[in-house]
Write an enzyme that holds these catalytic residues in place. Structure first.
Site, PDB file in Angstrom:
ATOM      1  N   CYS A   1       0.838  -1.198   0.000  1.00 38.90           N
ATOM      2  CA  CYS A   1       0.000   0.000   0.000  1.00 38.90           C
ATOM      3  C   CYS A   1       0.883   1.263   0.000  1.00 38.90           C
ATOM      4  CB  CYS A   1      -0.941  -0.091   1.230  1.00 38.90           C
ATOM      5  SG  CYS A   1      -2.392   0.973   1.221  1.00 38.90           S
ATOM      6  N   THR A   2       0.525   2.277   0.780  1.00 40.58           N
ATOM      7  CA  THR A   2       1.302   3.516   0.788  1.00 40.58           C
ATOM      8  C   THR A   2       2.655   3.379   1.488  1.00 40.58           C
ATOM      9  OG1 THR A   2       0.070   4.198   2.758  1.00 40.58           O
ATOM     10  CG2 THR A   2      -0.731   5.014   0.639  1.00 40.58           C
TER      11      THR A   2
END
Lengths: 239, 239
Positions: free
Chosen positions: B109-110
């Site tokens: 993800c981030t």
């Protein structure tokens, strides 16, 4: 961001049992899906650290005595620690107390075996981890092989990662299909497993036998005596 | 069961960054997959409680100063807390130190945006949550929309649940395809989402716009200033 946490105006309430030897992902799937819409209590004997079966230390936010009793969902994850919970009368009694008033009584993986031991699945169909259907059935529950089984207000999910499919199904039931889809998009749940070995049918007989042999010691040395204990206590209560 | 925990003879070593506002499932996917094969250090500033973006308290097993420096995998999960980590020089410096010696530098993800801020993705392709490609690219990294991107020893996963696909891919790389498939079977990863809304393409424009508007405040008020800070410090270092 704070608008997306437990103070959400759409809030429903969840009591989730956590316990030593629980499988983290069983709990993290539904917790993370529901966490943007709900107030979630993580409950064990008393507030404090609980270690999962892969060694993560998670804090129980509430104990059996201070968990709010009126919740929308009771949820029990599975894991290698399941068998110890079957012997834990305080845990089973907590589940009966909360489960009696909950709108939905739910589980992921072998969590259904804990619900069964607490007597909360009598007369219901349920699912569990693929390796443990005989155990669920030994406790008198009709096992159905599926990712998610809904039987009236009992909703149970299959092994570990099935908790994500289960969590979405429960979310749709409680806050509607649109909210469930929005959450699915937020969590980018568009699965693309790099291998095709996620069930005994797909993995094939050789690999399934290999995994069963890894699980066998645990099943024969821990699960079996624990289930026998539940059945013995049940007979004593009836007699 | 003890044979399946961190003492596994097949053990590889993982340093996983955890931080306030991290998304639980980003971390739980790979942690649970790898946890049967590896020794996993959960690292933040110092050992102790870290609260995820859905309110779960997880204990950091190690601090920046006592985490073993030679690991096979460095892994950074994502979450709403990402933007605060971009300002945290101690965290970025820890990542540079561990990342320099790790066999694989990875993220979910981030988390890739944190790796980018630490300078660990310069010249590499990477993926991130679908809503944050412009941010990854603002930091000079070529973003690729995919569940898993492998570019030499950088392996990055897409948003949240992509961490499971990513975790299996990494496991195959480190211990072989058979071990990865066995773990997939153990975790019953045979996904069957009840809805088809896991990507912007599948969810459609209206729902995607709705989720982006939920995320917009966070992106404009927290992500943008944090990225500008990273770029400013980068220029100062170069000058």
């Amino acid at each position: 961001m704070s608008s997306m946490t437990t103070t959400s105006p759409h809030g429903f309430k969840v009591a989730m049992l956590i316990y030593p030897g629980m499988t983290l992902l069983d709990m993290a799937g539904p917790q993370n899906l529901w966490g943007f819409h709900a107030q979630i209590f993580l409950v064990w004997e008393k507030p404090g650290a609980v270690i999962t079966d892969t060694g993560v230390s998670i804090r129980a936010s509430h104990g059996f005595d201070d968990c709010p009793t009126e919740v929308d969902i009771l949820c029990v994850p599975g894991g290698f620690g399941t068998w110890d919970v079957l012997d834990n009368e305080a845990a089973l009694s907590f589940l009966r107390r909360i489960g009696g008033g909950a709108r939905y009584v739910t589980s992921v993986c072998t969590g259904s075996i804990i619900l069964a031991a607490a007597g909360l699945l009598e007369g219901y169909k349920a699912t569990t981890h693929w390796s443990t259907y005989p155990i669920l059935e030994a406790l008198g529950v009709e096992g159905v092989r599926a990712r998610v089984i809904t039987d009236r207000n009992r909703i149970t999910g299959g092994g570990v990662t099935a908790g994500i499919d289960f969590g979405l199904a429960v979310l749709a039931e409680l806050v509607g299909e649109d909210a469930a889809k929005t959450t699915q998009l937020m969590l980018e749940y568009d699965p693309a497993p790099p291998f095709d070995a996620g069930s005994p049918e797909r993995a094939g007989e050789e690999m399934t036998t290999a995994v069963m042999s890894l699980l066998q010691d645990d099943l024969s040395q821990k699960a079996l005596p624990a289930v026998q204990g539940v059945l013995r206590r049940r007979q004593t209560t009836i007699a």
